[in-house]
Design a protein around this motif. Structure first.
Motif, PDB file in Angstrom:
ATOM      1  N   LEU A  31       4.383   3.641  -3.378  1.00 31.76           N
ATOM      2  CA  LEU A  31       4.395   4.682  -2.356  1.00 31.76           C
ATOM      3  C   LEU A  31       4.514   4.140  -0.934  1.00 31.76           C
ATOM      4  N   GLY A  32       4.563   2.812  -0.789  1.00 32.87           N
ATOM      5  CA  GLY A  32       4.811   2.195   0.513  1.00 32.87           C
ATOM      6  C   GLY A  32       3.691   2.353   1.529  1.00 32.87           C
ATOM      7  N   LEU A  33       2.445   2.348   1.051  1.00 29.89           N
ATOM      8  CA  LEU A  33       1.290   2.440   1.934  1.00 29.89           C
ATOM      9  C   LEU A  33       0.505   1.126   1.875  1.00 29.89           C
ATOM     10  N   PRO A  34       0.838   0.168   2.730  1.00 28.53           N
ATOM     11  CA  PRO A  34       0.249  -1.162   2.647  1.00 28.53           C
ATOM     12  C   PRO A  34      -1.120  -1.313   3.296  1.00 28.53           C
ATOM     13  N   GLY A  35      -1.706  -0.239   3.810  1.00 31.11           N
ATOM     14  CA  GLY A  35      -2.990  -0.345   4.508  1.00 31.11           C
ATOM     15  C   GLY A  35      -4.089  -0.912   3.640  1.00 31.11           C
ATOM     16  N   GLU A  44     -14.880  -6.353  -5.898  1.00 29.31           N
ATOM     17  CA  GLU A  44     -15.947  -7.132  -5.267  1.00 29.31           C
ATOM     18  C   GLU A  44     -15.857  -7.192  -3.749  1.00 29.31           C
ATOM     19  N   CYS A  45     -14.647  -7.028  -3.188  1.00 30.65           N
ATOM     20  CA  CYS A  45     -14.487  -7.290  -1.753  1.00 30.65           C
ATOM     21  C   CYS A  45     -14.367  -6.036  -0.898  1.00 30.65           C
ATOM     22  N   GLY A  46     -13.950  -4.926  -1.470  1.00 30.46           N
ATOM     23  CA  GLY A  46     -13.835  -3.680  -0.725  1.00 30.46           C
ATOM     24  C   GLY A  46     -12.598  -3.534   0.126  1.00 30.46           C
ATOM     25  N   SER A  47     -11.688  -4.492   0.103  1.00 31.06           N
ATOM     26  CA  SER A  47     -10.492  -4.423   0.945  1.00 31.06           C
ATOM     27  C   SER A  47      -9.559  -3.271   0.570  1.00 31.06           C
ATOM     28  N   CYS A  48      -9.718  -2.747  -0.632  1.00 29.51           N
ATOM     29  CA  CYS A  48      -8.835  -1.677  -1.109  1.00 29.51           C
ATOM     30  C   CYS A  48      -9.517  -0.311  -1.114  1.00 29.51           C
ATOM     31  N   THR A  49     -10.617  -0.161  -0.383  1.00 30.54           N
ATOM     32  CA  THR A  49     -11.389   1.081  -0.389  1.00 30.54           C
ATOM     33  C   THR A  49     -10.564   2.260   0.113  1.00 30.54           C
ATOM     34  N   VAL A  50     -10.554   3.328  -0.668  1.00 28.46           N
ATOM     35  CA  VAL A  50      -9.888   4.587  -0.319  1.00 28.46           C
ATOM     36  C   VAL A  50     -10.790   5.739  -0.764  1.00 28.46           C
ATOM     37  N   GLY A  77      -4.304   7.563   6.375  1.00 23.86           N
ATOM     38  CA  GLY A  77      -4.549   8.994   6.439  1.00 23.86           C
ATOM     39  C   GLY A  77      -5.720   9.396   7.318  1.00 23.86           C
ATOM     40  N   LEU A  78      -6.452   8.430   7.847  1.00 21.45           N
ATOM     41  CA  LEU A  78      -7.553   8.761   8.755  1.00 21.45           C
ATOM     42  C   LEU A  78      -7.028   9.162  10.128  1.00 21.45           C
ATOM     43  N   GLY A  81      -1.573  11.650  13.077  1.00 21.69           N
ATOM     44  CA  GLY A  81      -0.301  11.263  13.693  1.00 21.69           C
ATOM     45  C   GLY A  81      -0.450   9.913  14.362  1.00 21.69           C
ATOM     46  N   ASP A  82      -0.157   9.870  15.656  1.00 21.65           N
ATOM     47  CA  ASP A  82      -0.287   8.625  16.420  1.00 21.65           C
ATOM     48  C   ASP A  82      -1.700   8.425  16.968  1.00 21.65           C
ATOM     49  N   GLN A  83      -2.558   9.425  16.806  1.00 21.88           N
ATOM     50  CA  GLN A  83      -3.929   9.355  17.327  1.00 21.88           C
ATOM     51  C   GLN A  83      -4.857   8.741  16.286  1.00 21.88           C
ATOM     52  N   LEU A  84      -5.367   7.556  16.585  1.00 22.11           N
ATOM     53  CA  LEU A  84      -6.284   6.903  15.663  1.00 22.11           C
ATOM     54  C   LEU A  84      -7.578   7.690  15.520  1.00 22.11           C
ATOM     55  N   ASP A  85      -8.183   7.598  14.349  1.00 22.08           N
ATOM     56  CA  ASP A  85      -9.505   8.164  14.113  1.00 22.08           C
ATOM     57  C   ASP A  85     -10.505   7.417  15.010  1.00 22.08           C
TER      58      ASP A  85
END
Length: 151
Positions: A31-35, A44-50, A77-78, A81-85
């Motif tokens: 799906l091209g979402l590399p975040g 174990e590391c939490g880097s992929c938390t969604v 998705g947080l 648009g261009d406005q960061l959470d």
């Protein structure tokens, strides 16, 4: 198999998904979402938390097929648009980002904490972020970022 999932509010579909494929792989590669990052592949590391249906999960531990018909919200998705959470803004402002590999998972975990507990104690912050490993920051600036949003 085909997987239909709503990601960041948008219906998405992926074909030819392997039965053992992870939600993390589906998000990043199909799906091209590399975040969300792929670090340990063992939860174990939490880097992929969604978020999966509003609950934080390690995407590396969820089979892609388990996301069928469900809602996923990633670090991308947080933002609005261009406005960061505000959590994303605070991580930048506090300098809580070094190499950035752990940052997406920490941001999602902190976001989840703050939506549940708007003014968390330091102990609550540490507990909420305990499943996310950072090898660069020493955590203090991460704690500062969460405190910044909580104010």
């Amino acid at each position: 198999m085909r997987v239909n999932v709503t990601v960041n509010g948008e219906p998405r579909q992926a074909d030819d998904v392997w039965e053992g494929e992870s939600l993390l792989y589906l998000l990043r590669e199909r799906l091209g979402l590399p975040g969300s990052k792929n670090a340990c592949e063992q939860g174990e590391c939490g880097s992929c938390t969604v978020y999966l249906d509003g609950v934080v999960v390690c995407a590396c531990l969820v089979a892609a097929g388990q996301a069928e018909g469900r809602e996923v919200r990633t670090v991308e998705g947080l933002a609005d648009g261009d406005q960061l959470d505000p959590v994303q803004q605070a991580f930048v402002a506090a300098g809580a980002v070094q190499c950035g590999f752990c940052t997406p998972g920490l941001v999602v975990a902190a976001h989840d904490l703050l939506r549940r507990v708007p003014e968390p104690s330091d102990e609550e912050i540490r507990e909420a972020l305990a499943g996310n490993l950072c090898r660069c920051t020493g955590y203090e600036k991460i704690l500062d970022a969460v405190r910044m949003v909580a104010r």
